[in-house]
Design a protein around this motif. Structure first.
Motif, PDB file in Angstrom:
ATOM      1  N   LYS A   1      45.685  57.583  95.464  1.00  0.00           N
ATOM      2  CA  LYS A   1      46.836  57.729  94.572  1.00  0.00           C
ATOM      3  C   LYS A   1      46.671  56.952  93.265  1.00  0.00           C
ATOM      4  O   LYS A   1      45.984  55.934  93.209  1.00  0.00           O
ATOM      5  CB  LYS A   1      48.095  57.235  95.283  1.00  0.00           C
ATOM      6  N   LYS A   2      47.367  57.443  92.254  1.00  0.00           N
ATOM      7  CA  LYS A   2      47.369  56.770  90.957  1.00  0.00           C
ATOM      8  C   LYS A   2      47.958  55.370  91.088  1.00  0.00           C
ATOM      9  O   LYS A   2      47.498  54.440  90.418  1.00  0.00           O
ATOM     10  CB  LYS A   2      48.155  57.594  89.934  1.00  0.00           C
ATOM     11  N   THR A   3      48.947  55.190  91.964  1.00  0.00           N
ATOM     12  CA  THR A   3      49.531  53.850  92.145  1.00  0.00           C
ATOM     13  C   THR A   3      48.476  52.865  92.637  1.00  0.00           C
ATOM     14  O   THR A   3      48.480  51.699  92.236  1.00  0.00           O
ATOM     15  CB  THR A   3      50.720  53.883  93.126  1.00  0.00           C
TER      16      THR A   3
ATOM     17  N   GLN B   1      46.805  53.367  78.545  1.00  0.00           N
ATOM     18  CA  GLN B   1      48.108  53.396  79.217  1.00  0.00           C
ATOM     19  C   GLN B   1      48.738  54.782  79.081  1.00  0.00           C
ATOM     20  O   GLN B   1      49.224  55.356  80.057  1.00  0.00           O
ATOM     21  CB  GLN B   1      49.033  52.328  78.629  1.00  0.00           C
ATOM     22  N   ALA B   2      48.713  55.319  77.879  1.00  0.00           N
ATOM     23  CA  ALA B   2      49.290  56.643  77.642  1.00  0.00           C
ATOM     24  C   ALA B   2      48.550  57.720  78.432  1.00  0.00           C
ATOM     25  O   ALA B   2      49.176  58.605  79.017  1.00  0.00           O
ATOM     26  CB  ALA B   2      49.268  56.962  76.149  1.00  0.00           C
ATOM     27  N   SER B   3      47.231  57.640  78.486  1.00  0.00           N
ATOM     28  CA  SER B   3      46.450  58.628  79.233  1.00  0.00           C
ATOM     29  C   SER B   3      46.736  58.550  80.725  1.00  0.00           C
ATOM     30  O   SER B   3      46.912  59.574  81.389  1.00  0.00           O
ATOM     31  CB  SER B   3      44.953  58.414  78.996  1.00  0.00           C
ATOM     32  N   LEU B   4      46.795  57.343  81.272  1.00  0.00           N
ATOM     33  CA  LEU B   4      47.055  57.177  82.697  1.00  0.00           C
ATOM     34  C   LEU B   4      48.453  57.647  83.087  1.00  0.00           C
ATOM     35  O   LEU B   4      48.653  58.155  84.185  1.00  0.00           O
ATOM     36  CB  LEU B   4      46.840  55.729  83.125  1.00  0.00           C
ATOM     37  N   GLU B   5      49.405  57.493  82.186  1.00  0.00           N
ATOM     38  CA  GLU B   5      50.757  57.969  82.467  1.00  0.00           C
ATOM     39  C   GLU B   5      50.795  59.485  82.649  1.00  0.00           C
ATOM     40  O   GLU B   5      51.651  60.005  83.358  1.00  0.00           O
ATOM     41  CB  GLU B   5      51.716  57.531  81.363  1.00  0.00           C
ATOM     42  N   LEU B   6      49.851  60.196  82.046  1.00  0.00           N
ATOM     43  CA  LEU B   6      49.797  61.657  82.161  1.00  0.00           C
ATOM     44  C   LEU B   6      49.089  62.132  83.433  1.00  0.00           C
ATOM     45  O   LEU B   6      49.177  63.307  83.774  1.00  0.00           O
ATOM     46  CB  LEU B   6      49.098  62.253  80.934  1.00  0.00           C
ATOM     47  N   PHE B   7      48.393  61.228  84.114  1.00  0.00           N
ATOM     48  CA  PHE B   7      47.685  61.606  85.337  1.00  0.00           C
ATOM     49  C   PHE B   7      48.685  62.006  86.415  1.00  0.00           C
ATOM     50  O   PHE B   7      49.750  61.420  86.526  1.00  0.00           O
ATOM     51  CB  PHE B   7      46.869  60.429  85.866  1.00  0.00           C
ATOM     52  N   PRO B   8      48.335  62.979  87.270  1.00  0.00           N
ATOM     53  CA  PRO B   8      49.173  63.274  88.437  1.00  0.00           C
ATOM     54  C   PRO B   8      49.093  62.110  89.432  1.00  0.00           C
ATOM     55  O   PRO B   8      48.284  61.197  89.272  1.00  0.00           O
ATOM     56  CB  PRO B   8      48.558  64.549  89.011  1.00  0.00           C
ATOM     57  N   ASP B   9      49.912  62.176  90.467  1.00  0.00           N
ATOM     58  CA  ASP B   9      49.996  61.065  91.416  1.00  0.00           C
ATOM     59  C   ASP B   9      48.780  60.910  92.314  1.00  0.00           C
ATOM     60  O   ASP B   9      48.553  59.833  92.856  1.00  0.00           O
ATOM     61  CB  ASP B   9      51.241  61.213  92.299  1.00  0.00           C
ATOM     62  N   ARG B  10      47.992  61.964  92.493  1.00  0.00           N
ATOM     63  CA  ARG B  10      46.842  61.890  93.399  1.00  0.00           C
ATOM     64  C   ARG B  10      45.565  62.356  92.707  1.00  0.00           C
ATOM     65  O   ARG B  10      45.603  63.262  91.873  1.00  0.00           O
ATOM     66  CB  ARG B  10      47.058  62.783  94.627  1.00  0.00           C
ATOM     67  N   PHE B  11      44.439  61.751  93.104  1.00  0.00           N
ATOM     68  CA  PHE B  11      43.155  62.162  92.549  1.00  0.00           C
ATOM     69  C   PHE B  11      42.888  63.640  92.810  1.00  0.00           C
ATOM     70  O   PHE B  11      42.410  64.351  91.925  1.00  0.00           O
ATOM     71  CB  PHE B  11      42.004  61.315  93.123  1.00  0.00           C
ATOM     72  N   LEU B  12      43.177  64.098  94.027  1.00  0.00           N
ATOM     73  CA  LEU B  12      42.902  65.495  94.361  1.00  0.00           C
ATOM     74  C   LEU B  12      43.654  66.463  93.459  1.00  0.00           C
ATOM     75  O   LEU B  12      43.144  67.538  93.128  1.00  0.00           O
ATOM     76  CB  LEU B  12      43.237  65.771  95.819  1.00  0.00           C
ATOM     77  N   ASP B  13      44.867  66.093  93.041  1.00  0.00           N
ATOM     78  CA  ASP B  13      45.611  66.936  92.094  1.00  0.00           C
ATOM     79  C   ASP B  13      45.003  66.857  90.694  1.00  0.00           C
ATOM     80  O   ASP B  13      45.021  67.830  89.946  1.00  0.00           O
ATOM     81  CB  ASP B  13      47.074  66.520  92.048  1.00  0.00           C
ATOM     82  N   TRP B  14      44.494  65.688  90.341  1.00  0.00           N
ATOM     83  CA  TRP B  14      43.894  65.483  89.029  1.00  0.00           C
ATOM     84  C   TRP B  14      42.600  66.286  88.884  1.00  0.00           C
ATOM     85  O   TRP B  14      42.342  66.884  87.847  1.00  0.00           O
ATOM     86  CB  TRP B  14      43.626  63.999  88.805  1.00  0.00           C
ATOM     87  N   CYS B  15      41.777  66.309  89.932  1.00  0.00           N
ATOM     88  CA  CYS B  15      40.459  66.943  89.797  1.00  0.00           C
ATOM     89  C   CYS B  15      40.495  68.448  89.951  1.00  0.00           C
ATOM     90  O   CYS B  15      39.505  69.121  89.711  1.00  0.00           O
ATOM     91  CB  CYS B  15      39.468  66.334  90.778  1.00  0.00           C
ATOM     92  N   ASP B  16      41.639  69.016  90.330  1.00  0.00           N
ATOM     93  CA  ASP B  16      41.733  70.481  90.466  1.00  0.00           C
ATOM     94  C   ASP B  16      41.712  71.179  89.134  1.00  0.00           C
ATOM     95  O   ASP B  16      42.090  70.803  88.141  1.00  0.00           O
ATOM     96  CB  ASP B  16      43.004  70.885  91.209  1.00  0.00           C
TER      97      ASP B  16
END
Length: 90
Positions: free
Chosen positions: A55-57, A75-90
């Motif tokens: 998770k991003k947390t 900080q701004a870029s990380l705020e745009l990330f989804p909550d999970r890596f698996l969602d981010w890499c899709d």
């Protein structure tokens, strides 16, 4: 500062962006990778120091534990990330 081509292909990880002076975020197929810049004798370049595949947390907690003070762009870029890596890499 992108990874040197030899380091990038050797480690098969990819550079995303600088987090703070001496710190960067990368990734591979399985996780985000916190990278630390090394300039000690023969050890130069980026060294992976933490691997977060959940998770991003968790990513943000590990950054705090390592004392990384994020620059505003990171900080701004990380705020745009989804909550999970698996969602981010899709």
């Amino acid at each position: 500062m992108p990874l040197y081509a030899a380091t990038q292909s050797k480690n098969r990880d990819r550079f995303l962006f600088d987090l703070a002076p001496g710190w960067a975020l990368g990734y591979d197929d399985n996780q985000w990778i916190i990278l630390r810049r090394r300039n000690l004798g023969r050890q130069r370049g980026w060294k992976p120091v933490s691997f977060i595949g959940g998770k991003k947390t968790t990513l943000l907690r590990v950054l705090r534990e390592k004392g990384v003070v994020l620059n505003p762009e990171a900080q701004a870029s990380l705020e745009l990330f989804p909550d999970r890596f698996l969602d981010w890499c899709d």
